[in-house]
Design an enzyme around this catalytic site. Structure first.
Site, PDB file in Angstrom:
ATOM      1  N   SER A  12       8.109 -67.409 -30.199  1.00 12.68           N
ATOM      2  CA  SER A  12       7.138 -68.515 -30.225  1.00 12.68           C
ATOM      3  C   SER A  12       6.109 -68.385 -29.116  1.00 12.68           C
ATOM      4  O   SER A  12       5.529 -69.370 -28.675  1.00 12.68           O
ATOM      5  CB  SER A  12       7.868 -69.862 -30.094  1.00 12.68           C
ATOM      6  N   CYS A 127      -1.237 -52.591 -31.302  1.00 14.29           N
ATOM      7  CA  CYS A 127      -2.606 -53.040 -31.562  1.00 14.29           C
ATOM      8  C   CYS A 127      -3.554 -51.849 -31.609  1.00 14.29           C
ATOM      9  O   CYS A 127      -4.425 -51.763 -32.483  1.00 14.29           O
ATOM     10  CB  CYS A 127      -3.043 -54.049 -30.504  1.00 14.29           C
ATOM     11  N   GLY A 162       5.044 -59.492 -22.568  1.00 12.32           N
ATOM     12  CA  GLY A 162       5.589 -58.615 -23.598  1.00 12.32           C
ATOM     13  C   GLY A 162       4.791 -57.326 -23.714  1.00 12.32           C
ATOM     14  O   GLY A 162       5.351 -56.228 -23.791  1.00 12.32           O
ATOM     15  N   THR A 163       3.460 -57.457 -23.711  1.00  9.30           N
ATOM     16  CA  THR A 163       2.596 -56.270 -23.794  1.00  9.30           C
ATOM     17  C   THR A 163       2.821 -55.357 -22.605  1.00  9.30           C
ATOM     18  O   THR A 163       2.947 -54.136 -22.738  1.00  9.30           O
ATOM     19  CB  THR A 163       1.120 -56.693 -23.864  1.00  9.30           C
TER      20      THR A 163
END
Length: 303
Positions: A12, A127, A162-163
């Site tokens: 989330s 990405c 997270g990235t």
């Protein structure tokens, strides 16, 4: 029309929340469940406002109500998905992985969606991969590409925990996918976090070494590919016309986010959620016995 396919989002945070908003107008997916670990997260609060089932008990909370969804979007981290993947398989769920865990086969919607629709777990690479691999593929469809290198530059502000934790996985997964999906014989990926203020848009540079320099055919393939990717990522565009040097083609891209939950400069996150929605809808169409491919800029084929 036929019923929609029920789906859930694990995670989330920024990516999970942006995907949640994108799925609200899906014609083929019915988002029923959002899973997080922080009871005070903005994403879970927004999910509740939208009338969705939520839990802050993480994957264990999902397992308790797994009947709520057949397709699961993993928007956590590579490490978490590595642990969740076998459990999702046991439950008979289809996993669409937005982390660079690379448990299942790589998928870029425009390039190879038709090859993976019966897989239980697919990986959206990164990405940078979603932005640049279509371009490598565009060139490799025209001529042999012995080597391709991509440089993905994103705003530091759009790179969350997270990235940053997944940077090693980003480079290895993207490099491998440049070969497997892009069609290059060797691939390399570099990621740059730019702290500039105001934050920059996501920008990518693709370098392809080519065997035969048919500029007209290469340009036509690049332009067509850009148009088709825009069918599911509206902010995807070439910054300038491709440049040709001897045996090299240089392509520069920019990705502007839709500005739903994330700032428009977060094109790196937006392209992942846009691609995830496109992949999820193709899986749903396949399950519903509908033609697949039309939603991702490809020729319509029967699933």
């Amino acid at each position: 029309m036929a019923d929609k396919i029920k789906c859930a989002i694990l995670g989330s945070g920024n990516i999970g929340t942006d995907l949640m908003l994108k799925l609200q107008d899906s014609e083929f997916l019915d988002l029923t469940f959002v899973v997080g670990i922080d009871p005070n997260s903005e994403g879970l609060a927004l999910a509740k406002q939208l009338g969705l089932e939520t839990t802050h008990e993480g994957f264990d909370g999902y397992v308790k109500r797994h009947e709520l969804a057949d397709i699961v979007f993993e928007a956590t981290s590579a490490k978490v998905h590595m642990a969740n993947a076998p459990k999702l398989k046991e439950l008979g769920k289809t996993a669409i992985d937005l982390t660079p865990a690379a448990v299942g086969p790589y998928v870029v919607p425009y390039v190879n969606i038709g090859d993976v629709l019966d897989e239980p777990n697919v990986n959206l690479i990164t990405c940078g991969g979603q932005a640049t691999i279509p371009m490598v593929n565009a060139v490799s469809k025209v001529t042999r590409v012995p080597y391709a290198e991509i440089v993905a530059t994103i705003a530091s502000k759009s790179a969350g925990p997270g990235t940053r934790q997944n940077i090693d996985e980003f480079t290895s997964t993207t490099s491998e996918a440049i070969v497997r999906i892009g069609g290059a014989e060797q691939g390399k990926a570099i990621m740059i976090l730019n702290p500039a203020e105001p934050p920059i848009m996501m920008r990518d540079t693709v370098y392809c070494k080519v065997e035969e320099m048919d500029q007209e055919a290469i340009l036509a393939s690049i332009y067509e590919t850009a148009e088709r990717v825009r069918t599911y990522v509206p902010g995807y565009r070439l910054r300038i016309d491709p440049v040709f040097y001897d045996d090299r083609v240089v392509i520069t891209l920019e990705v502007e986010g839709a500005g739903m939950f994330l700032p428009k400069y977060s094109g790196n996150l937006d392209i992942m959620t846009a691609a995830a929605k496109a992949v999820g809808e193709e899986f749903a169409r396949h399950r519903l016995g509908l033609p697949t491919g039309a939603g991702v800029g490809t020729e319509v084929s029967r699933g």
